[in-house]
Write a protein that holds these residues in place. Structure first.
Motif, PDB file in Angstrom:
ATOM      1  N   LEU A  26       0.856  -1.175   0.000  1.00 46.11           N
ATOM      2  CA  LEU A  26       0.000   0.000   0.000  1.00 46.11           C
ATOM      3  C   LEU A  26       0.897   1.230   0.000  1.00 46.11           C
ATOM      4  O   LEU A  26       1.707   1.420   0.915  1.00 46.11           O
ATOM      5  N   PRO A  37      -4.360   6.209  -0.251  1.00 47.99           N
ATOM      6  CA  PRO A  37      -3.765   4.868  -0.300  1.00 47.99           C
ATOM      7  C   PRO A  37      -3.918   4.255  -1.691  1.00 47.99           C
ATOM      8  O   PRO A  37      -5.001   4.268  -2.270  1.00 47.99           O
ATOM      9  N   THR A  38      -2.822   3.754  -2.231  1.00 48.58           N
ATOM     10  CA  THR A  38      -2.795   3.180  -3.573  1.00 48.58           C
ATOM     11  C   THR A  38      -2.197   1.783  -3.503  1.00 48.58           C
ATOM     12  O   THR A  38      -1.084   1.607  -3.025  1.00 48.58           O
ATOM     13  N   LEU A  39      -2.965   0.800  -3.968  1.00 48.87           N
ATOM     14  CA  LEU A  39      -2.475  -0.567  -3.986  1.00 48.87           C
ATOM     15  C   LEU A  39      -1.433  -0.705  -5.079  1.00 48.87           C
ATOM     16  O   LEU A  39      -1.665  -0.323  -6.223  1.00 48.87           O
ATOM     17  N   GLU A  61      -7.113   3.833  -3.977  1.00 51.42           N
ATOM     18  CA  GLU A  61      -8.170   3.320  -3.119  1.00 51.42           C
ATOM     19  C   GLU A  61      -9.542   3.776  -3.616  1.00 51.42           C
ATOM     20  O   GLU A  61     -10.489   2.999  -3.638  1.00 51.42           O
TER      21      GLU A  61
END
Length: 71
Positions: A26, A37-39, A61
């Motif tokens: 993350l 938040p970015t996967l 996200e």
């Protein structure tokens, strides 16, 4: 990263899962609301096969949750 502009830089990477062929984490930013938040998923090449490379998927996200709930 696309969509954040040149001034916004990643601040933290939280590991979620890792194997010998894949990493998932993350990515958090300093500046956007709630850290945006970015996967981050990185698939690594099989060292025994030629022609394979590294593939990466980044999904904010908001994109993952925007259609998740129905009204």
């Amino acid at each position: 990263m696309p969509g954040h502009g040149a001034e916004v830089k990643p601040e933290a990477l939280v590991p979620l899962d890792a194997t010998d062929r894949r990493f998932a984490g993350l990515l958090l930013f300093d500046g956007p609301i709630n850290g945006d938040p970015t996967l981050l998923i990185v698939d690594f090449a099989d060292p025994t096969k030629r022609g394979e490379g590294v593939s990466t998927v980044c999904e904010p996200e908001a994109a993952r949750t925007s259609g998740a709930s129905s009204g």
